[in-house]
Design a protein around this motif. Structure first.
Motif, short mmCIF file in Angstrom:
data_model
loop_
_atom_site.label_atom_id
_atom_site.label_comp_id
_atom_site.label_asym_id
_atom_site.label_seq_id
_atom_site.Cartn_x
_atom_site.Cartn_y
_atom_site.Cartn_z
N THR A 59 0.82 -1.21 0.00
CA THR A 59 0.00 0.00 0.00
C THR A 59 0.85 1.26 0.00
O THR A 59 0.68 2.15 -0.85
CB THR A 59 -0.95 0.01 1.21
OG1 THR A 59 -1.81 -1.13 1.15
CG2 THR A 59 -1.78 1.28 1.24
N TYR A 60 1.79 1.34 0.94
CA TYR A 60 2.60 2.55 1.05
C TYR A 60 3.63 2.65 -0.08
O TYR A 60 3.96 3.75 -0.53
CB TYR A 60 3.27 2.62 2.42
CG TYR A 60 2.25 2.73 3.55
CD1 TYR A 60 1.24 3.69 3.50
CD2 TYR A 60 2.28 1.86 4.64
CE1 TYR A 60 0.29 3.77 4.51
CE2 TYR A 60 1.35 1.95 5.66
CZ TYR A 60 0.35 2.91 5.58
OH TYR A 60 -0.59 3.01 6.58
N SER A 61 4.12 1.51 -0.56
CA SER A 61 5.03 1.53 -1.70
C SER A 61 4.31 2.01 -2.96
O SER A 61 4.85 2.81 -3.74
CB SER A 61 5.62 0.13 -1.95
OG SER A 61 6.37 -0.31 -0.85
N MET A 62 3.08 1.53 -3.16
CA MET A 62 2.29 1.94 -4.32
C MET A 62 1.97 3.43 -4.25
O MET A 62 2.04 4.14 -5.27
CB MET A 62 0.99 1.13 -4.40
CG MET A 62 0.18 1.35 -5.65
SD MET A 62 0.89 0.57 -7.12
CE MET A 62 0.44 -1.15 -6.83
N LEU A 63 1.62 3.91 -3.07
CA LEU A 63 1.32 5.33 -2.89
C LEU A 63 2.54 6.18 -3.23
O LEU A 63 2.43 7.19 -3.94
CB LEU A 63 0.87 5.59 -1.45
CG LEU A 63 0.57 7.04 -1.08
CD1 LEU A 63 -0.57 7.60 -1.94
CD2 LEU A 63 0.22 7.16 0.40
N CYS A 64 3.71 5.77 -2.75
CA CYS A 64 4.95 6.50 -3.05
C CYS A 64 5.28 6.43 -4.53
O CYS A 64 5.75 7.41 -5.13
CB CYS A 64 6.11 5.93 -2.22
SG CYS A 64 5.98 6.27 -0.46
N GLY A 65 5.03 5.27 -5.16
CA GLY A 65 5.24 5.13 -6.59
C GLY A 65 4.37 6.10 -7.38
O GLY A 65 4.82 6.71 -8.36
N ALA A 66 3.10 6.26 -6.95
CA ALA A 66 2.19 7.19 -7.61
C ALA A 66 2.67 8.63 -7.46
O ALA A 66 2.63 9.42 -8.41
CB ALA A 66 0.78 7.03 -7.04
N ILE A 67 3.16 8.97 -6.28
CA ILE A 67 3.69 10.33 -6.04
C ILE A 67 4.88 10.60 -6.95
O ILE A 67 5.00 11.68 -7.53
CB ILE A 67 4.07 10.50 -4.55
CG1 ILE A 67 2.81 10.49 -3.68
CG2 ILE A 67 4.85 11.81 -4.34
CD1 ILE A 67 3.08 10.41 -2.19
#
Length: 289
Positions: A182-190
């Motif tokens: 979840t947090y890796s995907m969020l950072c990837g989107a950013i």
């Protein structure tokens, strides 16, 4: 439903969803650039995973670990999707999935170098055989003609190896699989926000089928697949009970590529792919001490 059936069900659904990403990406790229597609896919997946995370009461990341999550997002999603989306433009779904399938072998080689995890002689022969299969894919059309799509896809496999190691490090810090993705995907989107303006312009002129493929790619092969993969791992007695399902991905992506896009792989794909898949199977069964 007993645990073995849950492992089988969750694992098979996951690899089916991952396999579907290959032809659906090609559909989305009829209108979207590699970077714009990556941004939208990551953003949709991050929102969906945050919703699942909220329902499962995941804990917030510690402040000191946020840079590590950004590194995970960079390798596992931003760079991975740029390389993957660029590579598949000149490849069939089958060829792309076969090249991506060598990721576990690349991960094992790095683990041997950095963590001293031992690979026996059968394993090293399997590794050499797998790369011989990649050479068949690369050079089938002519010895002086290299398909640049395969080079990009190999890059995707390499950066995902780095994500696997960062993932392992985050797990040691006490984060569970859902929190990590979840947090890796969020950072990837950013990190994909540099493509925001072009993505918005492309979204304005996209057809309903292209938007539907984007939403599908974000929710199913990205968010739901990773969530189910983590669930399968939690029920399995051995990791191999789950990871062995990855061998099915190239077959499924080939079938889906034919059904959805009418793709017919050439003989180089069949020959090189058979060499690679056989070597991966032998490596996982006999190659590690």
């Amino acid at each position: 439903m007993n645990q073995k059936k849950k492992v089988f069900l969750y694992s098979f659904i996951t690899v089916f969803l991952w396999a579907s990403a290959f032809p659906l990406t090609k559909i989305a790229q009829q209108h979207f650039t590699a970077n714009a597609l990556g941004l939208v896919r990551c953003s949709v997946a991050a929102c969906f995973l945050l919703l699942i995370g909220k329902m499962n009461h995941i804990k917030r990341p510690r402040l000191k670990d946020i840079p590590v999550f950004f590194l995970a997002g960079l390798c596992g999603f931003t760079l991975y999707l740029i390389c993957f989306n660029t590579g598949i433009q000149t490849l069939t779904s089958a060829t792309s999935s076969i090249v991506i399938a060598i990721t576990p072998i690349l991960t094992a080689v790095l683990a041997s170098a950095f963590y001293k995890e031992k690979i026996n002689w059968i394993g090293w022969i399997s590794i050499l055989g797998a790369f011989a299969g990649v050479l068949v894919l690369l050079l089938w059309e002519g010895i002086f003609s290299v398909n640049i799509g395969i080079v990009w896809t190999l890059g995707a496999a390499c950066v995902f190896c780095a994500y696997n190691f960062i993932n392992k490090n985050l797990a040691k810090k006490g984060y569970n699989a859902l929190e990590i993705v979840t947090y890796s995907m969020l950072c990837g989107a950013i990190l994909f926000l540099f493509s925001l303006l072009p993505a918005v312009e492309l979204l304005k002129t996209s057809a309903p089928a292209e938007i539907a493929s984007l939403i599908y790619l974000g929710i199913f092969p990205s968010a739901i697949a990773y969530f189910l993969w983590g669930k399968a791992m939690s029920y399995a007695e051995k990791t191999s009970e789950v990871t062995n399902f990855m061998f099915v991905t190239p077959l499924l992506s080939t079938v889906l590529g034919f059904i959805i896009l009418k793709e017919m792989p050439n003989m180089g794909t069949f020959l090189g792919g058979a060499i690679i898949i056989c070597c991966i199977v032998v490596f996982n069964l006999k190659g590690k001490q």
